[in-house]
Motif scaffolding. Structure first.
Motif, PDB file in Angstrom:
ATOM      1  N   SER A  32      57.464 -14.569   6.855  1.00  0.00           N
ATOM      2  CA  SER A  32      58.602 -13.770   6.416  1.00  0.00           C
ATOM      3  C   SER A  32      59.711 -13.831   7.457  1.00  0.00           C
ATOM      4  O   SER A  32      59.551 -14.406   8.538  1.00  0.00           O
ATOM      5  CB  SER A  32      58.176 -12.318   6.207  1.00  0.00           C
ATOM      6  N   ASP A  54      64.217 -13.947   4.070  1.00  0.00           N
ATOM      7  CA  ASP A  54      62.914 -14.037   3.413  1.00  0.00           C
ATOM      8  C   ASP A  54      63.053 -15.062   2.289  1.00  0.00           C
ATOM      9  O   ASP A  54      63.747 -14.816   1.294  1.00  0.00           O
ATOM     10  CB  ASP A  54      62.514 -12.683   2.796  1.00  0.00           C
ATOM     11  N   GLY A  59      57.818 -12.342   2.265  1.00  0.00           N
ATOM     12  CA  GLY A  59      58.346 -11.064   2.685  1.00  0.00           C
ATOM     13  C   GLY A  59      58.702 -10.165   1.520  1.00  0.00           C
ATOM     14  O   GLY A  59      57.908  -9.958   0.597  1.00  0.00           O
TER      15      GLY A  59
END
Length: 269
Positions: A32, A54, A59
């Protein structure tokens, strides 16, 4: 939590903090935006605006059942830069994040960029007669099945040991991130396969901004010599090897990587 919606209707999360020249950080496969937390403080303290993306399926971004290909990742980077109206950008990617940068440059050129940094990503993952710096054990003969074995996603026994997940999580949280995480699932294997099939050497050869190619000296994936070989494709590129670091050199050796990043960034002024 800042987000924007792509042209194929996917919500992507990003962090955006600080002022100055923008440094845009693209994480690798399964990671992420928080994977860059150990770089945030050093970059902001040196006067840079830090944007961390992200990627889709990572994420806090959306996980659509489409768009799992490198070309779309390059388009996502292009749309992020457009959404924030960023120019004079230092674009930094680790692992597959570097592949997203090459996909972006191949499709859209370097007009918005001041420079590029890649962290431990060979531009050609398949070992060939003219390229000996690919993923250990990956050849044209086994390309179709190699990453169907989940063990191969983490390497084939080369390089240093992977960092302890709990210890890495604690360090990322201490630096202001939400913690280490991994979004490697069978749903994303098509993206890994597409990533493995690419050969970005022609893109590297045609970049029009300076680039720094970093390698982990003890990478679990490929020989560190890939950095010098990649830099040799462009007169605008240089390389460095991070001693003692594996594939995630930015978390294995953050002080060394931060020093290289800041030194390269200052050379672009």
């Amino acid at each position: 939590m800042p987000r924007f919606t792509t042209t194929d209707d996917v919500g992507l999360h990003y962090y955006d903090e600080g002022d100055g020249r923008p440094v845009v950080l693209i994480p690798g496969y399964g990671a992420s935006a928080d994977d860059w937390a150990l770089q945030w403080g050093a970059l902001r303290a040196s006067g840079y605006r830090v944007v961390s993306l992200d990627r889709r399926w990572a994420g806090s971004s959306d996980r659509p059942p489409y768009g799992l290909r490198m070309a779309r990742g390059g388009k996502d980077v292009q749309e992020l830069l457009g959404h924030l109206d960023l120019t004079d950008v230092l674009l930094v990617g680790q692992s597959m994040g570097a592949g997203h940068i090459w996909a972006y440059a191949g499709l859209f050129g370097c007009e918005r960029l001041a420079g590029i940094v890649t962290v431990d990503q060979s531009p050609c993952m398949v070992n060939r007669p003219d390229w000996e710096y690919g993923f250990y054990g990956l050849t044209m003969a086994n390309l179709g099945t190699f990453f169907l074995d989940p063990a191969n996603v983490l390497g084939t026994g080369h390089g240093r040991a992977w960092p302890d997940p709990a210890e890495l999580d604690a360090r990322i949280r201490a630096a202001g991130g939400k913690g280490a995480g991994s979004d490697i699932t069978p749903d994303t294997y098509p993206l890994m396969f597409d990533h493995a099939c690419q050969d970005w050497r022609d893109v590297v050869a045609r970049i029009t901004v300076p680039a720094l190619i970093l390698a982990g000296a003890e990478s679990q994936f490929w020989p560190a010599e890939h950095a010098a070989a990649t830099a040799g494709l462009s007169p605008l590129a240089s390389s460095a090897v991070v001693p003692g670091a594996g594939h995630p050199a930015h978390t294995d050796a953050p002080d060394e990587v931060n020093g290289l990043l800041l030194g390269f960034a200052s050379s672009l002024r």
